[in-house]
Design a protein around this motif. Structure first.
Motif: not given
Length: 1564
Positions: A475-477, A480, A608-609, A611, A748, A751
């Motif tokens: 759920n995290s991003q 980039q 980064a985000q 969660s 990664q 994900h």
């Protein structure tokens, strides 16, 4: 929201050109469209899924149109008219600013920071374009400036509206207005400058105005709340630091101990303030204002204490050292304040948090250095204080680890923690207590320093690991990576400016000048490399161009500066120094512009985000690291007091407690890091999902086997197929990402694994649904099995991915297992995709194909790929081939649309695959093209072809659904015409890209046509049918041949010279050489014909000579194509030179042959020389590592070796006779025999089933055989020139060498074939082959019968139709039975061979040979009789033959079957299994024949044979009637007698050829 680029629709028309859609906007929209498409399979509600799928398609189509339109419009942009757009911003005056709704302050401040960066970047871009004088690009840059200013004005309004202080409001609006004014001046100056390109005065004015805009922007940002206070603190630090510039300090009034104590206190205060400032920079502007003010005051106090300490120093050297350290602290404090200011202005900016942490640590380190130098304490005390300060600073990393701390991977972090924990515990902690106890204070200090360093390393690794665990949550991003790192540019800019200041400083020494020059060179080189990488990675053409231009400017100005520095180094005087100063200005300006352009938010890293789930996963690691730091600080404080007073027992127990806590927390940290390894939990969840899916497939398979799989009614078959195709595509796209994450990207793994798993449930549901609606049981099972195979391979891959875990240090066998699993999964995806595509194309469902084509089109516009591996020529060759294949498929589609529309689906599938390949090659081809314009032209043409292909595939699907619709058929033909036209456009674009290499491709094709034509002529000559025309002689053609050959040599030279020249010249050279070789081939053919058909061998020699020239030219053209545009030392150029040498040799050989052709005494010798040269060239090709174009069987190879035996005998005979005719015949035969053998040897050796050892052996013996034969021919040549008896005696030795080589070759061929090798000449093998051939013939006949339909007889009674159908059924069953019979006979023979009753390879067994011949003839008779039967059945049903013929044919089948059974019975055991099967098969044939005879006789009996005879009443007529009837009867009787005699004769003749055993049987 279309973002800034999409707002152009809302503006007035006159402003439209300044609002062109930004390419990055359509790219982001395309990504959203792709995400929508990828989501479709995961939606359970069918209506919603279909609607989303349709919307995603519509969006993709609309985007394609938008992109095309934008590309067209971009070419048309007026030169520089940004003024109207800027003017619209200038109308935003303070009085009209709407302050009605106060927005959120943080958001507005962030927007202001971003928009100032965007304005700076756009201005830098504008200056670069004006400098180049490009009107179009200057217009685009002016539009970008206007766009950025609009955002700035909105952000300024927002900041003013959310500021309660009226004075601050007014200041913000004034600054914004000032920016607008200055920007307006800039646009005006840009307009003037672009009108006068190259005018230095205009450029200078423009640079000044740009600087004014930059200063106005800085003032604007400084108006933000908090920023003013930081600026005040920076000024305070600057003011305070001026005291350090004094030459001497007043004497101190305090004692050394007081000064020392004050300095320690001030140091602790400043360190505390630095940490508070770091925390406040992430809080509110008020927090920042407060903490920056406190930091300024604390710095002032610290500096005061430092100056006090400096004045305590007795000598100047110590004083200078203290001042130097204070200056260092001043600089690091300024950097800290600047970093805090930057972070508060843009909290989401990448890497700023890390820079801030680094700046805070730099302050701590510089304070520690000063304290270490200045304080005179008991040893170890300073180290303890320094360690405490370091731990306090590093603790900040654990507060909120949402950004990457360093570049370490998760497993590197774990290794680092293990390593540092060892250092901390085994050495430092033990050393601290030991040395404190024994009062070894220097060693105690060392242990404290080592422990501090290790603890800092532990904390950094723990913070990085926590961040990686957080971002690895599905759920995290993850952040980039941006196109460039703006901070790298800022650092380089700062370093270059400082170095330039040092250069122009009058006090700078020669060594300092060189040091500064080194710094400048290092940083400018790094900047230029970064620009090169950025320009290759961006898809935005404007940014690409600007990066390249900026790098050029920096490089040029650096080069100029280096020249002046060299001059200054040579002669250190004021004049050279002045030149140096002048040269620094352009460099600083170029670097400033580049830094401003790189700060564009478009290029920034996306943070980064993390969660809430990710934060929870991080917590154990962070908390154990915090506990470790707190306990460590307590331990160091306790140890500090114990070092002074080791006899304090309560303190020792406190130290032990802290030591235990540190040890426990480190162990806990390591355990947590191992447990929380990223991706492991997600792998387990995905494995569970796949196991559940496989259970569902198994249940569905069981239901399908028992015919109980209920059809799914809520959805159509087409929708299910589309769902499956989309899911499989998405799974396929994720195979490589999962694998690369499992190899080395742990963060990664979670994900990618979760993404892959989510597609399996919809895939399984759709597969079960599709299978339930498939009527064919076999197809049903196939679909379910392939889906299960895919799930199994995915499960295997997940297990290996979990084991690998993203750890590159994982054991090699795990990495190998991962590679195998990836390969298996790819194969499973390919199989299932093929099945789905075939099913879709058969049903006329083309949605998936259209999607594939659209995806291929869109990929051409996606972000840049890595460096292409091949050259433009490689991609061009492949693309030409694929484009031609597309054209062929399109023509077939037009044909099938009329004859067989059902096959259109298969052709559409082929077209889709071909287009996919073409699009895949187009991207690297565009990147490697001669220039960018040609590259984009190729891409555009390929995209246009894609749209045409999609339309054609759609029409094919429609026509398949309604084959009789004439309108759809017409549309399909029209679409096909358009696609053919677009294929020609693609070919033209490729030709424009490299016209020369395209001409080489065409020329090579033409030359291969000439060679094929010459081969045909050789066949005519060999057959003796190449006749002369009229009474011409060879002399009539000799001159023409010599002249054309010399012209070809000239063309060859030009071709080789132009290989590395321009494409235009290369194209001309290739075309010229082809036209010359065409003329040469024609004139040599006429010359050969003029020699007359009575001398075919000489004709063949002459044509072979020109064929060698054509072959060499073909190779030369290929080498030229490969060497085009390469450097002189490239291997391709070396290959080209070799090919040119061969070409010249072959032309020389042709000229010699032409001169000797009429000379009876030498023409044989000349032919032999040419053959020897040809064999050498063939050997060179044979020895090259290039694999052959096709492979063949060892049997073919063995067959070819027989020609060498014949040729050897011929060569020995020619050597003995020395007759020129014999020599010519030998030369022609040798050339053919050796070339065929070498070709067959290489083709057989490269067969996929042949092992590497056997291949090497075959190739070695092939070469030895050819070498041996060459020696034989060379010896024959020696004999021809000097014939002696001794030399002729030696011929036998050479021929023996060749014979032994041939034997070894045959053995090598046997090894290739393995244990099943058989002699193709063996009669038993021939028999088996004949049997199998007979079976095949019978099966073909049966298929023919399947297609037969009884003829319609509407006037007859219905019952009679039944008999014809019976006849056909009976004929079909005979065909099937005879097929089974022949196969059984084959099996029986194998059994006999196994029992030893018949030899596998009989050496001299005449009897077995006869038996084999008997079996062969029987098998042939069965096949022939069955064929006759089918023909008769066909004719009878169609009404063209009698039932008698049908009966006769059936009886013949029965008779030949009986003969076959007898032939097998002779040697077989009566009880053998094969014999029983054979007997059963024979009986089946007999039964089927009887049935057919009965059916035919029945049909015949039903026919009415009683013809009505009309008797004539008159006497004469009546007698005539009787005579005629008697005559007919006698004639029929005579014919019957003749037929009986004929049959008896045929039987007698056949009886002569029967084997002895069969004759006995017949008599019995």
């Amino acid at each position: 929201d279309l973002g800034p680029g999409g707002q152009f629709a809302h503006l007035q028309r006159d402003a439209l050109p300044w609002q062109l859609p930004d390419p990055s906007v359509s790219t982001s929209l395309f990504e959203r469209g792709s995400a929508a498409k990828a989501t479709v399979p995961t939606i359970t509600d069918q209506a919603s899924a279909m609607q989303l799928s349709q919307c995603a398609k519509n969006l993709a189509a609309a985007l394609a149109e938008l992109r095309t339109a934008a590309q067209k419009v971009r070419g048309w942009v007026p030169s520089c008219g940004g003024t109207p757009a800027v003017q619209s911003q200038l109308e935003v005056q303070p009085t009209s600013m709407s302050l009605l709704i106060p927005p959120q302050m943080e958001k507005c401040a962030q927007d202001l920071g971003n928009s100032t960066k965007a304005v700076s970047s756009a201005i830098a871009h504008l200056l670069g374009e004006v400098a180049q004088g490009n009107e179009n690009y200057t217009g685009i840059a002016a539009r970008d400036v206007a766009q950025a200013l609009r955002s700035l004005s909105q952000a300024a309004r927002g900041v003013a509206a959310s500021t309660p202080d009226p004075q601050a409001q007014s200041a913000m609006l004034d600054c914004a207005s000032d920016v607008m004014d200055k920007a307006n001046n800039l646009i005006e100056e840009a307009r003037k400058a672009v009108a006068k390109p190259g005018d230095p005065e205009s450029q200078q004015r423009l640079a000044q105005v740009a600087k004014a805009v930059s200063q106005a922007l800085s003032r604007c940002v400084n108006c933000l709340p908090g920023q003013r206070d930081v600026d005040a603190a920076i000024r305070m630090v600057g003011e305070a630091s001026k005291r350090l510039l004094a030459d001497s300090f007043p004497p101190s009034t305090k004692s050394f101990q007081e000064a020392q104590s004050q300095l320690n206190q001030a140091a602790a205060g400043l360190n505390q303030s630095a940490n508070e400032l770091v925390q406040a920079s992430r809080g509110t502007p008020q927090d920042l204002a407060k903490s920056s003010g406190k930091f300024g005051q604390d710095f002032n106090e610290f500096l005061q204490a430092g100056v006090e300490m400096a004045s305590q120093s007795p000598n100047k050297e110590d004083q200078a050292q203290v001042v130097s350290n204070l200056k260092s602290i001043s600089m690091s404090s300024s950097k800290l304040l600047l970093a805090a200011k930057a972070l508060s202005a843009d909290p989401t900016a990448p890497n700023l948090k890390n820079q801030l942490a680094a700046a805070a640590r730099a302050v701590t380190d510089s304070i520690n250095q000063l304290i270490t130098m200045c304080t005179q304490q008991a040893p170890g005390q300073k180290e303890c204080d320094n360690a405490l300060r370091e731990l306090e600073t590093v603790k900040e990393l654990l507060e909120n680890p949402t950004q990457t701390v360093n570049d370490m991977s998760y497993f590197n972090c774990l290794d680092s923690v293990m390593e540092n924990s060892k250092v901390t515990w085994e050495h430092s902690m033990a050393g601290i207590s030991q040395n404190a106890k024994n009062s070894k204070l220097p060693e105690f200090g060392e242990s404290i320093s080592a422990a501090s360093k290790a603890l800092c390393g532990l904390t950094e690794a723990a913070a990085q690991a926590a961040y990686l665990v957080g971002v690895s949550d599905p759920n995290s991003q993850a952040g980039q990576q941006g196109l460039v790192d703006p901070t790298q540019f800022a650092r380089a800019n700062q370093a270059i400016q400082m170095a330039c200041q040092n250069l122009v400083d009058p006090a700078c020494t020669q060594s300092q000048v060189l040091s500064a020059a080194t710094i400048v060179a290092k940083h400018t080189s790094a900047l230029c490399n970064t620009c090169r990488v950025a320009s290759s990675r961006t898809a935005n053409p404007v940014a690409k161009r600007q990066f390249v231009q900026s790098a050029k400017e920096v490089a040029n100005s650096t080069a100029n500066l280096v020249k002046t520095i060299k001059a200054l180094d040579g002669e250190f005087n004021e004049e050279n120094r002045e030149r140096c100063r002048a040269a620094t200005a352009p460099l600083i300006e170029a670097v400033d512009n580049l830094t401003a352009f790189a700060s564009n938010p478009e290029f920034a890293t996306v943070p980064a985000q993390i969660s809430p789930e990710g934060r929870r996963a991080m917590e154990p690691i962070v908390s154990s690291a915090k506990t470790m730091l707190e306990s460590s600080a307590g331990l160091i404080q306790t140890a500090r007091s114990l070092a002074v007073n080791p006899k304090d027992p309560p303190q020792w127990s406190v130290l032990a407690g802290h030591s235990r806590t540190v040890s426990d927390s480190i162990k806990k940290l390591i355990t947590n890091m191992r447990d929380k390894a990223p991706g492991q939990r997600e792998c387990d969840e995905a494995i569970e999902v796949l196991n559940r899916c496989m259970r569902e497939v198994d249940q569905a398979s069981l239901a399908a086997i028992s015919q109980q799989l209920a059809p799914r009614e809520d959805i159509s078959q087409e929708a299910l197929h589309n769902q499956m195709i989309t899911a499989v595509q998405e799974i396929s796209n994720l195979i490589e990402p999962v694998a690369s994450a499992a190899r080395a990207e742990a963060s990664q793994l979670g994900h990618k694994v979760s993404q892959m798993a989510q597609y399996f449930e919809p895939l399984i549901m759709a597969a079960i649904g599709a299978a339930s609606k498939t009527p064919n049981h076999q197809q049903q099972m196939n679909l379910l099995d392939q889906t299960k195979t895919l799930a199994e391979s995915a499960l295997q891959m997940l297990y290996t991915a979990k084991e690998a875990g993203g750890n590159p240090k994982q054991a090699a066998h795990t990495q190998e297992a991962l590679e195998e699993a990836v390969q298996m999964m790819k194969e499973a995806v390919e199989d299932l995709t093929t099945t789905l595509n075939e099913a879709a194309s058969a049903a006329g469902v083309v949605g998936g194909m259209v999607d594939s084509i659209t995806q291929a089109i869109n990929q051409l516009d996606e972000g840049p790929m890595g460096e292409p591996e091949g050259t433009f020529v490689d991609y061009q060759t492949t693309m030409v081939k694929t484009a031609k294949a597309i054209a062929v498929t399109v023509q077939e589609m037009v044909t099938k649309s009329t004859t067989n529309p059902d096959e259109l689906g298969i052709l559409a599938n082929q077209l889709t695959n071909d287009y996919g390949q073409l699009a895949q090659e187009a991207k690297p081809a565009a990147l490697t093209a001669e220039n960018e314009e040609i590259g984009s032209h190729i891409k555009r043409r390929v995209q246009e072809l894609g749209h045409g292909c999609a339309a054609l595939v759609t029409k094919a699907g429609a026509l398949q659904c309604s084959p009789s619709d004439a309108y759809t058929k017409k549309e399909l033909i029209e679409s096909a015409r358009k696609v053919s036209e677009k294929v020609s456009h693609v070919l033209a674009a490729l030709q424009a890209g490299n016209r020369g290499t395209q001409a080489c491709i065409t020329a090579a094709s033409a030359v291969s046509g000439i060679i094929a034509d010459l081969d045909t002529t050789i066949m005519f000559a060999t057959a003796g049918t190449l006749n002369r025309e009229n009474s011409e002689t060879f002399a009539d053609h000799r001159e023409g041949i010599l002249k054309t050959a010399k012209a070809l040599v000239e063309d060859t030279k030009v071709l080789v010279q132009n290989a590395t020249a321009s494409q235009e010249k290369l194209a001309q050279a290739a075309q010229s050489s082809v036209s010359t070789i065409t003329r040469l081939a024609e004139v040599v053919k006429l010359g050969a014909a003029s020699l007359g058909s009575e001398d075919p061998e000489t004709q063949v020699v002459l044509i072979n000579a020109v064929k060698d020239v054509a072959k060499a030219l073909g190779d030369l053209i290929g080498a030229t194509k490969a060497a085009a545009g390469k450097a002189g030392d490239d291997p391709a150029v070396y290959q080209l030179k070799n090919s040119a040498k061969v070409m010249v040799t072959n032309v020389t050989s042709l000229l010699k042959t032409v001169k000797a052709v009429e000379d009876e005494a030498t023409k044989g010798t000349r032919a032999l020389e040419a053959t020897i040269e040809h064999i050498r060239q063939e050997l060179a090709v044979f020895s090259s590592p290039v694999p052959p174009a096709k492979v063949s069987t060892p049997e073919d190879f063995i067959r070819m070796t027989k020609g060498i035996t014949m040729a050897t005998a011929k060569a020995v005979a020619a050597g003995n006779s020395c007759r020129q005719e014999d020599v010519i015949a030998t030369a022609n035969l040798s050339r053919r025999a050796i070339a065929d053998m070498l070709r067959a040897c290489k083709e057989a050796a490269y067969h996929p089933e042949v092992s590497g050892d056997v291949r090497q052996r075959a190739l070695r013996f092939g070469k030895e055989c050819a070498d041996g034969y060459l020696e034989l021919l060379e010896h024959v040549l020696v004999i021809l020139q000097k014939p002696t008896h001794e030399l002729k005696q030696q011929l036998a030795g050479y021929s023996k060498c060749v014979a032994s080589s041939v034997t070894e070759l045959i053995q090598a061929a046997e090894a290739m074939k393995g244990t099943e090798w058989v002699d193709p000449e063996d009669p038993t093998v021939i028999a088996e082959n004949e049997l199998l051939g007979a079976a095949a013939a019978i099966e073909a006949a049966a298929k023919k019968l399947e297609q037969l339909k009884p003829r319609a007889k509407p006037k007859q009674a219905d019952e009679s139709l039944n008999f014809e159908e019976q006849i056909l059924e009976a004929a079909k069953s005979i065909a099937a039975a005879t097929s089974a019979l022949v196969k059984a006979a084959s099996a029986a023979q194998r059994e006999l061979v196994a029992q030893g009753k018949v030899g596998a390879i009989p050496a001299n067994a005449v009897d077995d040979g006869q038996w084999s011949q008997g079996l062969i003839s029987a098998a042939r008779m069965v096949a022939a009789a069955t064929n006759n039967l089918c023909e008769a059945a066909n004719a009878a049903v169609q009404g063209h033959a009698s039932e008698e013929k049908l009966i006769s044919s059936a009886k013949q089948v029965a008779a030949s079957t009986a003969q076959l059974l007898v032939a097998c019975k002779v040697k077989a055991d009566h009880d053998s299994e094969a014999m029983k099967r054979l007997q059963a098969a024979g009986n089946a044939v007999k039964r089927a024949s009887d049935n057919l005879v009965k059916a035919a006789q029945k049909a015949a009996a039903f026919q009415d044979h009683d013809e009505t005879v009309v008797v004539k009443e008159k006497m004469v007529g009546g007698i005539a009637q009787i005579i005629a009837a008697q005559e007919e009867m006698l004639r029929k009787e005579r014919e019957l007698e003749e037929a009986r005699k004929k049959l008896a004769m045929i039987r007698q003749q056949q009886y002569k050829f029967l084997p002895s055993e069969l004759r006995d049987e017949e008599q019995n």
